[in-house]
Design a protein around this motif. Structure first.
Motif, PDB file in Angstrom:
ATOM      1  N   ARG A   1     110.737  30.195 -24.087  1.00 13.19           N
ATOM      2  CA  ARG A   1     111.218  28.997 -25.722  1.00 13.19           C
ATOM      3  C   ARG A   1     111.941  28.221 -25.878  1.00 13.19           C
ATOM      4  NH1 ARG A   1     111.761  31.718 -31.969  1.00 13.19           N
ATOM      5  NH2 ARG A   1     110.709  33.379 -30.592  1.00 13.19           N
ATOM      6  N   PHE A   2     113.261  28.385 -24.761  1.00 12.40           N
ATOM      7  CA  PHE A   2     113.900  28.044 -24.788  1.00 12.40           C
ATOM      8  C   PHE A   2     114.286  27.383 -23.570  1.00 12.40           C
ATOM      9  CE2 PHE A   2     114.782  30.156 -29.007  1.00 12.40           C
ATOM     10  CZ  PHE A   2     114.935  29.782 -30.164  1.00 12.40           C
ATOM     11  N   GLY A   3     113.824  28.215 -22.318  1.00 12.98           N
ATOM     12  CA  GLY A   3     114.114  27.402 -20.945  1.00 12.98           C
ATOM     13  C   GLY A   3     114.814  28.546 -20.757  1.00 12.98           C
ATOM     14  N   ALA A   4     115.385  29.946 -21.162  1.00 14.00           N
ATOM     15  CA  ALA A   4     116.277  30.549 -20.413  1.00 14.00           C
ATOM     16  C   ALA A   4     116.466  30.879 -19.448  1.00 14.00           C
ATOM     17  CB  ALA A   4     117.010  31.614 -21.502  1.00 14.00           C
ATOM     18  N   GLY A   5     117.932  30.732 -18.853  1.00 13.94           N
ATOM     19  CA  GLY A   5     117.979  31.582 -17.441  1.00 13.94           C
ATOM     20  C   GLY A   5     117.916  32.927 -17.323  1.00 13.94           C
ATOM     21  N   ALA A   6     117.909  34.078 -18.394  1.00 15.00           N
ATOM     22  CA  ALA A   6     118.777  34.783 -18.828  1.00 15.00           C
ATOM     23  C   ALA A   6     118.571  35.780 -19.722  1.00 15.00           C
ATOM     24  CB  ALA A   6     119.989  35.752 -17.570  1.00 15.00           C
ATOM     25  N   VAL A   7     118.304  36.988 -19.795  1.00 13.35           N
ATOM     26  CA  VAL A   7     118.144  37.905 -21.263  1.00 13.35           C
ATOM     27  C   VAL A   7     119.301  39.068 -20.961  1.00 13.35           C
ATOM     28  CG1 VAL A   7     117.780  39.435 -23.096  1.00 13.35           C
ATOM     29  CG2 VAL A   7     116.658  37.909 -22.265  1.00 13.35           C
ATOM     30  N   ALA A   8     121.030  39.099 -21.609  1.00 14.77           N
ATOM     31  CA  ALA A   8     122.557  40.247 -21.744  1.00 14.77           C
ATOM     32  C   ALA A   8     121.699  40.969 -22.842  1.00 14.77           C
ATOM     33  CB  ALA A   8     123.471  38.995 -21.763  1.00 14.77           C
ATOM     34  N   VAL A   9     122.303  42.094 -21.874  1.00 21.30           N
ATOM     35  CA  VAL A   9     121.680  42.710 -22.951  1.00 21.30           C
ATOM     36  C   VAL A   9     123.207  43.631 -22.725  1.00 21.30           C
ATOM     37  CG1 VAL A   9     119.022  43.307 -22.804  1.00 21.30           C
ATOM     38  CG2 VAL A   9     120.879  44.643 -21.066  1.00 21.30           C
ATOM     39  N   GLY A  10     123.493  44.442 -24.257  1.00 24.72           N
ATOM     40  CA  GLY A  10     124.976  45.106 -24.171  1.00 24.72           C
ATOM     41  C   GLY A  10     125.164  46.442 -23.500  1.00 24.72           C
ATOM     42  N   HIS A  11     124.226  47.186 -22.615  1.00 24.68           N
ATOM     43  CA  HIS A  11     124.467  48.431 -22.028  1.00 24.68           C
ATOM     44  C   HIS A  11     125.735  48.313 -20.847  1.00 24.68           C
ATOM     45  CE1 HIS A  11     119.939  48.549 -21.677  1.00 24.68           C
ATOM     46  NE2 HIS A  11     120.380  49.114 -22.763  1.00 24.68           N
ATOM     47  N   HIS A  12     126.425  49.436 -21.622  1.00 22.48           N
ATOM     48  CA  HIS A  12     127.691  49.708 -20.629  1.00 22.48           C
ATOM     49  C   HIS A  12     128.140  50.728 -20.166  1.00 22.48           C
ATOM     50  CE1 HIS A  12     128.288  52.835 -23.809  1.00 22.48           C
ATOM     51  NE2 HIS A  12     128.049  51.464 -25.073  1.00 22.48           N
TER      52      HIS A  12
END
Length: 459
Positions: A118-129
């Motif tokens: 939908r947003f033409g995004a390059g990646a999804v960042a998730v909060g795993h540490h």
């Protein structure tokens, strides 16, 4: 090193961010995702990022309504766009027959995939540490997983990136506290019904009492395992290319080749073959792999199955194919028996046996015909199906069990009970359609010729 610089260095080292890209940030409103949102906003100019905060309402907690509003407000505060979705995770879990944890994960990543487009995004960042990584490693160790599992979460896996894997939970709490960042508390994180929560709340504190740096140690273990897993995966692909042949959508590997392989590579090649047939390596358990490894020494026709995979012995090869397509079985009265004595017509189900004197001259046998020696013509014989324990006497003077004979002839086990037999006790005189090598009498005085026909009588 300042936290933002530590994360920036980690992103550069693992090639997580690209200049000018749109980045989807998975944001639940908890301390981890709020730290992620703040850090990405802090580092935005370095990579010229466009940020989109994405929230998934799982329909499980009333507090999620307020969390959605909170995350939207924080996204606006940090100059990020916002999108959200609501999913009935409980219904999804019931529909798929999985836990709510698993269903929630499916729902989240399906939404993130939609956001990418939908947003033409390059990646999804998730909060795993780093502590999440330690929990993941322990979870796979407890399940008995291989190096692929204990390799843990990768910094980059397809379109999913994990910029916070370089930070511990304590570092995140300090970052939140020092900057006064607001966040939400998800009460389900304290629910010990979930295995991961028990690992985090009970097991890790016990391990930290033995070694305060246990999380760092488990992260090193994951990194080492990941490198070794990637190396072995490459070796497996090389073996697949050299040892495996494909024919009509089925895969074959020579028994001796599989036997010679080191167990580490043999197991991986079996999983790779199974994945080639199934489309993925899911549901291929360690026990199943070990049973396949044992097949090299089994008799021809031996097979083991999963719902979508059949592995069998085919001469000097092991065959990997899809599920066996079974025809609907006809009701066969396996206990039925017809006594055959003298010439005449005898019926067993839809099959008829005609016993008649041998015609004059040299009679040539037709398909499913055989000569019955004089001593058997008037002896009570049994026309029946397999019961177990039958023997076949061969023209070479040897005998073998009917089971072994069927194995050698590659008769599917599911159909063996449907094949009519003519027997003298446990001695098999004729197997319908398969008795060219059985020791049958020739055309002699007093002998009879027997003819099997299916569906009609034979005069």
């Amino acid at each position: 090193m300042e936290t933002a610089e530590k994360v920036a260095s980690f992103c550069e080292r693992n090639d997580l961010l690209q200049a000018g890209q749109t980045l989807i940030i998975a944001c639940s409103g908890g301390p981890d995702s709020m730290t992620l949102l703040h850090l990405m906003a802090t580092l935005r100019q370095r990579w010229n990022l466009t940020l989109v905060a994405a929230y998934v309402h799982h329909g499980l907690r009333a507090a999620a309504d307020k969390e959605l509003v909170f995350v939207e407000a924080q996204a606006k505060k940090f100059g990020a766009r916002f999108c959200s979705t609501r999913v009935d995770v409980a219904a999804l879990a019931k529909e798929r027959g999985v836990s709510t944890e698993a269903a929630g994960r499916v729902a989240r990543y399906a939404f993130f995939a939609d956001c990418l487009q939908r947003f033409g995004a390059g990646a999804v960042a998730v909060g795993h540490h780093a502590d999440d990584q330690a929990e993941t490693v322990l979870l796979h160790l407890l399940r008995g997983g291989g190096t692929g599992g204990v390799a843990g979460m990768r910094p980059k896996n397809g379109s999913v990136i994990r910029p916070l894997l370089c930070l511990t939970r304590d570092e995140i709490r300090t970052y939140i506290r020092d900057r006064g960042l607001p966040y939400c508390i998800d009460e389900s994180n304290e629910d010990r019904r979930y295995t991961r929560n028990r690992i985090r709340l009970d097991l890790l504190p016990l391990l930290k009492a033995c070694n305060p740096s246990v999380a760092a140690g488990l992260n090193r273990f994951a990194e080492i395992s990941r490198a070794e897993d990637e190396y072995l995966a490459g070796e497996t692909e090389d073996l697949f290319a050299r040892l495996v042949r494909r024919e009509n959508g089925e895969y074959y590997v020579r028994r001796e080749a599989l036997q010679r392989l080191h167990p580490a590579l043999g197991r991986r090649l079996i999983r790779r073959l199974g994945a080639a047939v199934k489309g993925s390596g899911e549901d291929i358990s360690f026990d199943f792999v070990e049973r396949v490894r044992d097949l090299w020494a089994k008799e021809n026709g031996k097979e083991i199955r999963l719902k979508t995979l059949t592995v069998s012995v085919a001469d000097d090869e092991i065959r990997f194919a899809g599920p066996v397509k079974r025809k609907k079985k006809k009701a066969v009265p396996t206990s039925a028996e017809v006594i055959v004595q003298g010439t005449g017509e005898y019926a067993l189900g839809s099959l008829n046996l005609c016993v008649r004197p041998v015609p004059d001259g040299n009679y040539a046998l037709q398909k499913n015909e055989f000569f019955l020696a004089p001593e058997y013509v008037n002896k009570p014989l049994s026309l029946r199906y397999r019961r177990g324990g039958e023997r076949i006497y061969l023209k070479n003077g040897h005998h073998k069990s009917l089971k072994k004979y069927f194995n050698e002839k590659k008769v599917p086990a599911a159909h063996r009970g449907e094949i009519p037999l003519l027997c003298d006790g446990d001695a098999v005189l004729f197997v319908f359609g398969r008795s060219a090598d059985i020791d049958l009498a020739g055309c002699s005085a007093g002998a009879a010729v027997c003819t099997f026909r299916e569906g009609h009588t034979n005069a």
